[in-house]
Design a protein around this motif. Structure first.
Motif, short mmCIF file in Angstrom:
data_model
loop_
_atom_site.label_atom_id
_atom_site.label_comp_id
_atom_site.label_asym_id
_atom_site.label_seq_id
_atom_site.Cartn_x
_atom_site.Cartn_y
_atom_site.Cartn_z
N SER A 176 0.85 -1.20 0.00
CA SER A 176 0.00 0.00 0.00
C SER A 176 0.88 1.24 0.00
O SER A 176 0.42 2.36 0.08
CB SER A 176 -0.89 -0.01 1.24
N GLY A 177 2.16 1.01 -0.09
CA GLY A 177 3.21 2.02 -0.01
C GLY A 177 4.47 1.31 0.44
O GLY A 177 4.54 0.09 0.48
N LEU A 178 5.48 2.06 0.79
CA LEU A 178 6.76 1.48 1.20
C LEU A 178 6.65 0.79 2.55
O LEU A 178 6.06 1.31 3.48
CB LEU A 178 7.81 2.59 1.28
N LYS A 179 7.23 -0.42 2.65
CA LYS A 179 7.29 -1.12 3.92
C LYS A 179 8.54 -1.98 3.98
O LYS A 179 9.16 -2.28 2.95
CB LYS A 179 6.05 -2.00 4.14
N VAL A 180 8.91 -2.39 5.19
CA VAL A 180 9.99 -3.34 5.39
C VAL A 180 9.37 -4.66 5.85
O VAL A 180 8.34 -4.68 6.53
CB VAL A 180 11.00 -2.83 6.45
N GLY A 181 10.00 -5.76 5.47
CA GLY A 181 9.51 -7.06 5.88
C GLY A 181 10.63 -8.07 5.94
O GLY A 181 11.77 -7.78 5.55
#
Length: 277
Positions: free
Chosen positions: A118-123
């Motif tokens: 849904s946008g930038l994320k870290v995982g």
């Protein structure tokens, strides 16, 4: 023509074609139903009211941790809180619920990645779950940036990055369309100096090779969605045993109908009848 299949739901299986297209299969017991070809057709899912634990097989009234009975949820390592918060891993303290499971699933290489959901994320994900993890999250872009030796270490790197970017997906926004493309390589280069001190601490504690910086290419993913919804309403088998509508697309673990969406993974172990017309 009417197609009918029945069985216990499992997480949808998916693979990534060479052109980046995600191909989905619905799992109903021992059967798999190809889904991409069903987009544009009317699907009806009927929940029978029967749920069985995906581990021990006992009949249950309520599902815990996506498909388990309460006793199994309490005893299985794969249902422990450290799965959601890997930085809390307690394998080193000798208190893992299932040490053998921990050896096979947590004490193995993991990747820390950037994704555009849904946008930038870290995982984070195990090396065996690339690109499955990105597909399940509805990521349209993904970039592995670090490789680490264990799940705990991946959690430590993730929380360091989470000080600057999101670590969760806004699932409603993800289901309304594809986020604008991002330059994940450039973003990664901006973020790395910001967490350098914390990465050094991880390496000091766990060894010089505990965190390895990567130089990978961005992976682009294309989901089979004919049309996105402007307003998201979610179906729930516990409240509405029958879900029916024209299938507009599939993204993450969601089926998108013209009348709403349903997260099939949430209803793992629910016995369902599928009709296609």
């Amino acid at each position: 023509m009417l197609q009918t299949e029945t069985g216990a739901l499992r997480k949808m299986r998916a693979d990534l074609a060479s052109d980046g297209t995600v191909n989905y299969r619905m799992v109903l017991g021992d059967q798999e139903v190809e889904l991409n070809s069903l987009i544009g057709k009317r699907l009806t899912l009927n929940f029978s009211g029967y749920i069985d634990c995906q581990h021990c097989g006992r009949k249950i009234k309520k599902s815990y941790s996506q498909g388990y009975c309460y006793p199994c949820m309490q005893k299985l390592a794969q249902c422990d809180m450290c799965i959601m918060k890997p930085e809390t891993c307690h394998f080193e303290q000798g208190t893992c619920r299932e040490p053998e499971w921990g050896e096979s699933n947590c004490m193995i290489p993991h990747y820390v990645y950037l994704a555009n959901t849904s946008g930038l994320k870290v995982g984070i994900t195990r090396h065996t779950q690339i690109p499955t993890r990105w597909i399940d999250q509805g990521a349209t872009q993904a970039l592995p940036i670090f490789k680490v030796s264990t799940r705990l270490q991946s959690g430590l790197v993730e929380i360091a990055l989470a000080e600057f970017i999101a670590d969760k997906t806004n699932w409603r926004a993800m289901l309304k369309g594809s986020a604008d493309a991002l330059d994940l390589k450039a973003i990664a280069e901006e973020l790395k100096p910001k967490i350098a001190e914390k990465l050094a601490s991880v390496s000091l504690k766990y060894g010089a090779d505990a965190v390895i910086e990567l130089d990978e290419s961005v992976v682009d993913l294309h989901f089979p969605v004919k049309e996105y919804l402007t307003k998201i309403s979610s179906f729930n088998f516990d409240k509405t045993p029958e879900v029916s509508g024209v299938l507009l697309g599939i993204k993450g673990q969601y089926l998108i109908f013209e009348t709403g969406v349903i997260n099939l993974r949430k209803f793992t172990s629910y016995h369902v009848n599928l009709q296609v017309s």
